[in-house]
Design a protein around this motif. Structure first.
Motif, mmCIF file in Angstrom:
data_model
loop_
_atom_site.group_PDB
_atom_site.id
_atom_site.type_symbol
_atom_site.label_atom_id
_atom_site.label_comp_id
_atom_site.label_asym_id
_atom_site.label_seq_id
_atom_site.Cartn_x
_atom_site.Cartn_y
_atom_site.Cartn_z
ATOM 1 N N LEU A 50 0.846 -1.184 0.000
ATOM 2 C CA LEU A 50 0.000 0.000 0.000
ATOM 3 C C LEU A 50 0.883 1.235 0.000
ATOM 4 O O LEU A 50 2.113 1.149 0.105
ATOM 5 C CB LEU A 50 -0.948 0.017 1.205
ATOM 6 N N THR A 51 0.247 2.384 -0.109
ATOM 7 C CA THR A 51 0.921 3.676 -0.034
ATOM 8 C C THR A 51 0.362 4.477 1.137
ATOM 9 O O THR A 51 -0.856 4.538 1.326
ATOM 10 C CB THR A 51 0.716 4.478 -1.333
ATOM 11 N N PHE A 82 -4.041 1.995 -8.625
ATOM 12 C CA PHE A 82 -3.045 0.934 -8.756
ATOM 13 C C PHE A 82 -2.836 0.117 -7.483
ATOM 14 O O PHE A 82 -2.431 -1.044 -7.558
ATOM 15 C CB PHE A 82 -1.702 1.549 -9.167
ATOM 16 N N GLU A 83 -3.054 0.722 -6.329
ATOM 17 C CA GLU A 83 -2.789 0.032 -5.064
ATOM 18 C C GLU A 83 -3.538 0.743 -3.938
ATOM 19 O O GLU A 83 -3.942 1.896 -4.082
ATOM 20 C CB GLU A 83 -1.290 0.013 -4.767
ATOM 21 N N PRO A 84 -3.729 0.053 -2.799
ATOM 22 C CA PRO A 84 -4.428 0.692 -1.677
ATOM 23 C C PRO A 84 -3.667 1.914 -1.158
ATOM 24 O O PRO A 84 -2.435 1.961 -1.197
ATOM 25 C CB PRO A 84 -4.480 -0.408 -0.610
ATOM 26 N N VAL A 85 -4.423 2.885 -0.680
ATOM 27 C CA VAL A 85 -3.856 4.098 -0.082
ATOM 28 C C VAL A 85 -4.417 4.247 1.331
ATOM 29 O O VAL A 85 -5.624 4.129 1.543
ATOM 30 C CB VAL A 85 -4.204 5.360 -0.901
ATOM 31 N N VAL A 86 -3.534 4.494 2.289
ATOM 32 C CA VAL A 86 -3.927 4.815 3.652
ATOM 33 C C VAL A 86 -3.459 6.230 3.936
ATOM 34 O O VAL A 86 -2.261 6.532 3.851
ATOM 35 C CB VAL A 86 -3.323 3.836 4.671
ATOM 36 N N LEU A 87 -4.408 7.112 4.233
ATOM 37 C CA LEU A 87 -4.119 8.532 4.421
ATOM 38 C C LEU A 87 -4.331 8.902 5.878
ATOM 39 O O LEU A 87 -5.420 8.730 6.421
ATOM 40 C CB LEU A 87 -5.014 9.363 3.498
ATOM 41 N N GLY A 316 2.377 -1.172 -11.252
ATOM 42 C CA GLY A 316 1.862 -1.094 -12.609
ATOM 43 C C GLY A 316 1.790 0.298 -13.187
ATOM 44 O O GLY A 316 1.261 0.474 -14.292
ATOM 45 N N GLY A 317 2.311 1.294 -12.483
ATOM 46 C CA GLY A 317 2.202 2.644 -13.007
ATOM 47 C C GLY A 317 3.229 3.599 -12.443
ATOM 48 O O GLY A 317 4.052 3.246 -11.594
ATOM 49 N N VAL A 318 3.186 4.822 -12.928
ATOM 50 C CA VAL A 318 3.986 5.933 -12.421
ATOM 51 C C VAL A 318 3.072 7.154 -12.366
ATOM 52 O O VAL A 318 2.394 7.479 -13.349
ATOM 53 C CB VAL A 318 5.197 6.248 -13.322
ATOM 54 N N VAL A 319 3.041 7.814 -11.219
ATOM 55 C CA VAL A 319 2.253 9.045 -11.064
ATOM 56 C C VAL A 319 3.219 10.212 -11.198
ATOM 57 O O VAL A 319 4.165 10.354 -10.416
ATOM 58 C CB VAL A 319 1.513 9.080 -9.718
ATOM 59 N N LEU A 320 2.961 11.052 -12.189
ATOM 60 C CA LEU A 320 3.901 12.072 -12.645
ATOM 61 C C LEU A 320 3.248 13.447 -12.564
ATOM 62 O O LEU A 320 2.066 13.589 -12.872
ATOM 63 C CB LEU A 320 4.289 11.755 -14.100
ATOM 64 N N PRO A 321 3.997 14.474 -12.161
ATOM 65 C CA PRO A 321 3.392 15.814 -12.114
ATOM 66 C C PRO A 321 3.098 16.374 -13.503
ATOM 67 O O PRO A 321 3.769 16.047 -14.487
ATOM 68 C CB PRO A 321 4.444 16.663 -11.391
ATOM 69 N N ARG A 322 2.071 17.222 -13.561
ATOM 70 C CA ARG A 322 1.767 17.999 -14.769
ATOM 71 C C ARG A 322 1.848 19.467 -14.390
ATOM 72 O O ARG A 322 1.200 19.916 -13.449
ATOM 73 C CB ARG A 322 0.374 17.658 -15.291
#
Length: 371
Positions: A50-51, A82-87, A316-322
């Motif tokens: 997770l993230t 893509f995956e679980p998130v715990v905030l 499975g991915g990459v989160v990239l800034p815009r």
């Protein structure tokens, strides 16, 4: 019990019980302190369980709270594809955070000061012998050298590890997760400015800190670049400058050829020279890939972090800034796709987050799967 199941259990616990737990003396809740030896930090492409993220507070962001919360919610939703998130969020903010982030994000009521999970959370390590197990390195976050008070954030690493029943390794040095970058094969990159600094490690030499980093993260080679002291709150973290996309390949945030000369372009030139000559833990020279910084982004504050390199690799991915520079945004996607074949690249805006001097990687921390 897996960390995921532990966290889900915590989420259904009454708020009063959670707050009571947070109020207990630290010694009652901390997982046992483990020896640092025998552990290694995997690279970011290692599968994640997770993230972790954290919800920004109004007391730290003031008039920019709404904007930065939109950015964090957007990142959380992207990662949750893509995956679980715990905030983590203050109890009073938990309901609003859950609504903003959506059903794919679990909210854990833990007091926080700010959103910088990469620096406040634990840096996770796995057994170096390949056996099952996991531990978290607590780098003793002190507000980037006591530049800001972070009463709650100083305990975030300990709270996460105690909640997840993960053993805690208390580092003998002070630093942040954004100030290290590993290839998972024994090599670590770091900036001297954020480690060999009296605001974090008074009286310690670079050799002292290097020995500690090797023990903590199971590396044999540390590549130091100079960095910049005192010009940003982090004293220039490596994750805004250079990242390993795979062993032997470093991607660098590269200023425009016509950018005015300043401390940042000088730091890039110095780091590029070091990395062009460096040898990794396998005895191999590094390949350096340039990831050009955006240029056409309008008027930004002096602290704005315009670095595509501050991306986050997920399952499975990459989160990239815009950043709004159409050509640079498009080129960044193309370069990152080549660096991470087979992974989906998702871009998200980070305008307010960038004004705070950070980015996507700064706001996330992965919990690696045990192998």
């Amino acid at each position: 019990m897996s960390r995921r199941r532990t966290l889900q259990t915590a989420l259904v616990t009454a708020v009063g019980a959670a707050l009571a737990a947070c109020a207990r003396p630290a010694g009652e809740r901390a997982a046992p302190v483990a020896s640092a030896r025998g552990w290694r930090m995997p690279d970011e492409t290692h599968p994640h369980e997770l993230t972790y993220m954290a919800w920004p507070t109004r007391r730290n962001w003031g008039a920019d709270t709404s904007g930065v919360r939109n950015d964090i919610a957007g990142i959380a939703r992207a990662v949750a594809r893509f995956e679980p998130v715990v905030l983590l969020a203050d109890e009073r903010d938990a309901k609003a955070a859950a609504k903003a982030c959506g059903s794919g994000v679990e909210v854990l009521p833990v007091p926080v000061d700010d959103l910088w999970m990469r620096d406040t959370g634990p840096s996770f390590v796995l057994p170096s012998d390949g056996s099952k197990g996991i531990a978290g390195v607590d780098l003793n976050f002190n507000g980037w050298g006591n530049k800001q008070p972070h009463t709650h954030d100083a305990h975030v690493a300990r709270e996460i590890l105690a909640d997840g029943e993960i053993r805690r390794i208390k580092a003998p040095i002070v630093g942040e997760g954004g100030s290290i970058e590993v290839d998972g094969q024994g090599t670590l990159m770091a900036t001297e400015s954020s480690w060999v600094n009296d605001n974090r490690n008074p009286g310690k030499s670079r050799d002292d800190i290097e020995r500690a980093l090797k023990d903590l993260f199971g590396v044999t080679t540390v590549i130091w670049v100079k960095g910049v002291k005192g010009q940003d709150i982090t004293d220039y973290h490596i994750d805004a400058l250079a990242r390993f996309s795979e062993p032997g390949v470093v991607v660098m945030s590269t200023p425009d050829a016509e950018a005015p000369r300043d401390v940042w372009t000088d730091a890039y030139d110095q780091a590029r020279g070091v990395l062009d000559r460096a040898v990794d833990a396998r005895g191999e020279r590094l390949e350096v890939v340039e990831l050009p910084e955006p240029v056409d982004i309008g008027r930004r504050g002096a602290d704005f972090l315009a670095s595509y390199v501050n991306y986050y690799v997920v399952n499975g991915g990459v989160v990239l800034p815009r950043f709004g520079d159409a050509r640079a945004d498009r080129d960044a996607v193309a370069i990152v796709r080549e660096l991470y074949p087979g992974r989906q690249v998702v871009q998200v805006p980070v305008d307010t987050l960038g004004e705070g001097g950070g980015g996507i990687h700064c706001a996330t921390q992965q919990l690696p799967e045990e192998r």
